[in-house]
Design an enzyme around this catalytic site. Structure first.
Site, short mmCIF file in Angstrom:
data_model
loop_
_atom_site.label_atom_id
_atom_site.label_comp_id
_atom_site.label_asym_id
_atom_site.label_seq_id
_atom_site.Cartn_x
_atom_site.Cartn_y
_atom_site.Cartn_z
N PHE A 1 -44.53 -32.96 -24.16
CA PHE A 1 -43.02 -32.80 -23.48
C PHE A 1 -42.19 -31.90 -24.50
CE2 PHE A 1 -42.57 -36.40 -26.59
CZ PHE A 1 -41.44 -36.11 -27.05
N CYS A 2 -41.33 -31.40 -23.66
CA CYS A 2 -40.36 -30.26 -24.46
C CYS A 2 -38.95 -30.23 -23.62
CB CYS A 2 -41.04 -29.08 -24.19
SG CYS A 2 -41.22 -28.47 -22.81
N THR A 3 -38.21 -29.34 -23.90
CA THR A 3 -36.75 -29.71 -23.26
C THR A 3 -36.89 -29.44 -21.92
OG1 THR A 3 -36.05 -28.64 -25.29
CG2 THR A 3 -34.45 -28.52 -23.32
N GLY B 1 -39.68 -28.11 -19.86
CA GLY B 1 -41.10 -28.05 -19.42
C GLY B 1 -41.77 -26.50 -19.80
N ILE C 1 -37.66 -33.26 -20.77
CA ILE C 1 -36.72 -34.18 -20.98
C ILE C 1 -35.41 -33.98 -20.27
CG2 ILE C 1 -35.39 -35.02 -23.04
CD1 ILE C 1 -37.20 -33.55 -24.94
#
Length: 316
Positions: free
Chosen positions: A182-184, A186, A211
């Site tokens: 996951f990241c901020t 996508g 997220i």
């Protein structure tokens, strides 16, 4: 939130631009003419950025982006702010819209399996799932998912080397990795899952919308998120429901600062914090101090200081 006048759109789209430089003038003009500020990155692999403005202004710029080659299905995430979170309008040309240093990856056709926010909890609760936070260390420091591995990277460019080393550890334990990342928003996961799949792993997943989508859609009492999420604009961090968080920004190094950080002996507004103080020279801090003085003078006159430091985009 809906009563706040500023509309913020965070977007990215992987597609093929044969000549990104040719697209820049019209895109910049459309944003400036409509009072839209923020940063957009153009590269041969697509577009990435965050912009803010009036509802009509943002819609006009989004319409223009959707008219670019391959961008008809552009998706974006929205939030609102009481004040304009950016000070300039920038359209930059880059080699990659998110810098990983792996030029042969195919983020369009080679990505992992998308997992909707509503299904994410079940995936990461599975004991066979290896959960990896693909963001950089200063982002992870203020919030992450329960049980996530922190690669402790300073830059997204470090992720491939970290993963190759960690994969060897997994395999030495006799494990066949089932990877969830996951990241901020996508975009980094598009690259990281494509990279992991190019390394020969098939069971690779990532959080659709990142997220931010999770915090928007999942009620806090059902959430596995802990802390706040760093964002690349003047809000600095957000919480559940995308409410503005409690962190400030160090204008010298652009790292998030908690309330206790602001009381540290090395914190000086616009000049330094405890994290960057040992990384900067006295000469650099003197320049930052003068910049801060000019910003305060401009604010007292009701003007914006053209040299003001601001956050960057979700690049590396």
């Amino acid at each position: 939130m809906t009563d706040m006048p500023i509309r913020i759109a965070a977007l990215y789209h992987f597609t093929r631009f044969e000549d990104p430089a040719a697209l820049r003038p019209a895109l910049l003009a459309r944003a400036e003419t409509n009072g839209v500020r923020g940063t957009l990155l153009l590269a041969q692999e697509g577009i990435n950025g965050t912009i803010a403005g009036s509802d009509a202004g943002i819609e006009t710029v989004l319409d223009h982006i959707r008219s670019l080659p391959g961008c008809e299905k552009l998706d974006w995430k929205e939030s609102r702010a009481a004040q304009m979170p950016f000070h300039r309008t920038k359209v930059r040309l880059k080699h990659e819209i998110v810098t990983m240093g792996q030029p042969d990856l195919d983020p369009v056709n080679g990505v992992g399996t998308y997992v909707d926010a509503q299904d994410w909890n079940a995936l990461i609760a599975d004991p066979d799932t290896i959960l990896i936070d693909t963001r950089n260390d200063y982002e992870v420091a203020i919030g992450t998912f329960e049980g996530a591995i922190d690669p402790e990277t300073k830059s997204f460019r470090e992720f491939p080397e970290w993963f190759r080393a960690r994969r060897a550890e997994f395999e030495a334990e006799g494990r066949t990795p089932k990877i969830a990342m996951f990241c901020t928003g996508g975009i980094r996961c598009e690259k990281s899952t494509a990279f992991v799949k190019s390394e020969g792993l098939d069971e690779v997943y990532h959080l659709k919308g990142g997220i931010l989508k999770y915090l928007e859609d999942i009620p806090e009492d059902q959430s596995r998120w802990q802390g706040e999420c760093f964002v690349f604009d003047e809000r600095v961090s957000v919480k559940h429901s995308l409410d503005v968080g409690s962190h400030s920004l160090c204008r010298a190094c652009r790292r998030p600062l908690s309330e206790p950080d602001l009381a540290h002996e090395h914190y000086e507004e616009g000049v330094s914090c405890h994290q960057c103080f040992p990384e900067r020279s006295d000469e650099q801090r003197a320049r930052y101090r003068e910049r801060q003085r000019q910003e305060k003078l401009a604010a007292a006159r009701g003007e914006e200081h053209i040299g003001r430091s601001e956050t960057g985009g979700e690049d590396d």
